[in-house]
Scaffold this motif. Structure first.
Motif, PDB file in Angstrom:
ATOM      1  N   THR A 182      47.528  25.751  41.607  1.00  0.00           N
ATOM      2  CA  THR A 182      46.440  25.469  40.668  1.00  0.00           C
ATOM      3  C   THR A 182      45.114  25.467  41.426  1.00  0.00           C
ATOM      4  OG1 THR A 182      46.661  23.076  40.954  1.00  0.00           O
ATOM      5  CG2 THR A 182      47.946  24.092  39.208  1.00  0.00           C
ATOM      6  N   PHE A 183      44.058  25.860  40.731  1.00  0.00           N
ATOM      7  CA  PHE A 183      42.739  25.877  41.356  1.00  0.00           C
ATOM      8  C   PHE A 183      41.672  25.763  40.280  1.00  0.00           C
ATOM      9  CE2 PHE A 183      43.770  30.226  40.358  1.00  0.00           C
ATOM     10  CZ  PHE A 183      42.587  30.911  40.133  1.00  0.00           C
ATOM     11  N   ILE A 184      40.446  25.471  40.711  1.00  0.00           N
ATOM     12  CA  ILE A 184      39.307  25.320  39.806  1.00  0.00           C
ATOM     13  C   ILE A 184      38.400  26.533  39.959  1.00  0.00           C
ATOM     14  CG2 ILE A 184      37.334  23.902  39.130  1.00  0.00           C
ATOM     15  CD1 ILE A 184      40.005  22.531  38.675  1.00  0.00           C
ATOM     16  N   GLY A 185      38.018  27.125  38.842  1.00  0.00           N
ATOM     17  CA  GLY A 185      37.119  28.269  38.881  1.00  0.00           C
ATOM     18  C   GLY A 185      36.237  28.297  37.647  1.00  0.00           C
ATOM     19  N   ASP A 186      35.781  29.488  37.292  1.00  0.00           N
ATOM     20  CA  ASP A 186      34.969  29.692  36.096  1.00  0.00           C
ATOM     21  C   ASP A 186      35.387  31.018  35.478  1.00  0.00           C
ATOM     22  OD1 ASP A 186      33.908  31.553  37.845  1.00  0.00           O
ATOM     23  OD2 ASP A 186      32.076  30.428  38.223  1.00  0.00           O
ATOM     24  N   LYS A 187      34.622  31.535  34.539  1.00  0.00           N
ATOM     25  CA  LYS A 187      34.990  32.803  33.903  1.00  0.00           C
ATOM     26  C   LYS A 187      35.005  33.950  34.912  1.00  0.00           C
ATOM     27  CE  LYS A 187      33.418  31.404  29.318  1.00  0.00           C
ATOM     28  NZ  LYS A 187      32.426  31.583  28.225  1.00  0.00           N
ATOM     29  N   GLN A 188      34.084  33.900  35.850  1.00  0.00           N
ATOM     30  CA  GLN A 188      34.070  34.910  36.906  1.00  0.00           C
ATOM     31  C   GLN A 188      35.348  34.832  37.742  1.00  0.00           C
ATOM     32  OE1 GLN A 188      31.529  34.435  40.465  1.00  0.00           O
ATOM     33  NE2 GLN A 188      30.548  36.346  39.847  1.00  0.00           N
ATOM     34  N   ALA A 189      35.863  33.614  37.937  1.00  0.00           N
ATOM     35  CA  ALA A 189      37.091  33.441  38.716  1.00  0.00           C
ATOM     36  C   ALA A 189      38.290  34.086  38.030  1.00  0.00           C
ATOM     37  CB  ALA A 189      37.356  31.959  38.952  1.00  0.00           C
TER      38      ALA A 189
END
Length: 374
Positions: A38-45
């Motif tokens: 699991t990881f934290i990102g955004d729409k770009q991620a």
């Protein structure tokens, strides 16, 4: 951009490889669990991780997680989640998943309850009682493990192992994501030679060339979330442009060989489709006849198993041929994936390191023999 919780499912045994890939892409709060990262990102991620991650099976948006031991709890908790922030009015949202060691063990019943709960949530948002589901696909996935429910939406579509270059394959091909993980675990350096003497359909040499030239493995395929209105097309364009700009024109010395002429022909075709044929030489050579080319290289291979060839004795004879042939590569590191628990005795050498990996449902061992310049 608003932070998004993302999940990258993996084959068992390569979770740490995927975690390292995500960290190299610049993502934080990376957590390793069995079979997922699991990881934290955004729409770009979402765009960049789909394009770049070599060892994960897909990229999922984590919608929520909770405990449930009754269908009422499953329904109410599912309904409380922000489905309306992701699924548009015309979105298609089928449900699939699995249940292990949980009181709610019926997968069809769980599918039905989750679907009804999502429908109720969307009714509140869109003020309608029926959804035609004719628009973009938002495949809902659930996992129910020891009464803990995780609900996700798939952003990838076809699994990430489907790079687009292997339309044809020989019997029991090695999955592309596992081949990439084997190379990343080997710490192969691109200025050193690499050989796969059982190249089959060319997967290991092709994945090595993609790594060596820094070509994003998803660059020549589409992803289901490209049609989502939540992700502007410019973000996808920017991610693809970034990937194109980072390709390196390297001088790589990668070879694949196989005793089977048709496998060699297929490997060449697949390398051409992957746009890496300039980096790889394929030869019709039996393992007993291979010769070193250069010093301090890597042999990375997935020799035939008993499951594929039918005769355990025949496979063990191949391991003895490998023992004799690989002795010529005394300055090379050697990495061998096989399910044979007694491989080391037939190969005549104890591995410096052994790692358990899964090739699909087959438990394998990644025997690692380090050269003098590992």
């Amino acid at each position: 951009m608003t932070p998004i919780k993302l999940i990258a499912p993996t084959l068992f045994g390569i979770e740490s490889v995927t975690a390292n890939e995500l960290r190299r892409l610049g993502y934080s709060n990376v957590t390793v669990e069995d079979g997922r990262v699991t990881f934290i990102g955004d729409k770009q991620a979402i765009c960049r991780s789909n394009l770049w991650i070599r060892s994960a099976e897909r990229i999922l948006v984590k919608i929520g997680e909770f405990s449930a031991t009754t269908y009422d709890e499953l329904f109410e908790n599912t309904k409380s989640l922000p489905w309306d922030e992701w699924i548009p009015e015309d979105g298609a949202f089928p449900v699939k998943g699995y249940s292990l060691k949980s009181k709610l063990y019926s997968v069809p019943d769980c599918q039905s309850i989750i679907k009804k709960a999502v429908v109720e949530k969307l009714k509140n948002k869109y003020k309608k009682s029926w959804f035609d589901e004719t628009g973009p696909l938002y495949q809902i996935q659930f996992s129910l493990m020891k009464d803990k429910v995780t609900l996700m939406i798939d952003t990838s579509g076809p699994g990430l192992h489907k790079r687009g270059y292997r339309e044809k394959a020989n019997i029991a091909p090695l999955r592309e994501t596992l081949a990439a993980a084997m190379i990343l675990l080997s710490r192969w350096k691109t200025d050193r030679p690499l050989l796969d003497p059982f190249c089959g359909s060319g997967t290991i040499p092709i994945e090595a060339a993609l790594i060596g030239a820094n070509i994003a493995p998803g660059l020549d395929r589409e992803f289901v979330s490209q049609s989502w209105p939540q992700i502007p097309k410019k973000i996808w364009w920017d991610a693809r442009n970034e990937a194109h700009s980072l390709i390196k024109k390297e001088k790589l010395e990668i070879r694949g060989s196989d005793i089977d002429k048709e496998s060699v022909k297929l490997s060449k075709e697949n390398a051409y489709k992957a746009n890496v044929d300039e980096y790889i030489t394929f030869e019709n050579v039996a393992v007993k006849d291979i010769k070193p080319f250069g010093d301090y290289g890597c042999i990375i291979c997935n020799p035939p198993y008993g499951e594929r060839m039918g005769e355990k004795h025949e496979v063990e004879q191949i391991y003895k041929q490998m023992e004799k042939a690989f002795k010529q590569f005394d300055t090379w590191s050697q990495y061998i994936l096989t399910p044979h628990e007694d491989f080391q005795n037939h190969f005549g050498k104890i591995a410096d390191k052994n790692r358990k990996l899964y090739n699909g449902m087959i438990k394998c061992y990644y025997y690692q023999y380090f050269g003098p310049r590992f």
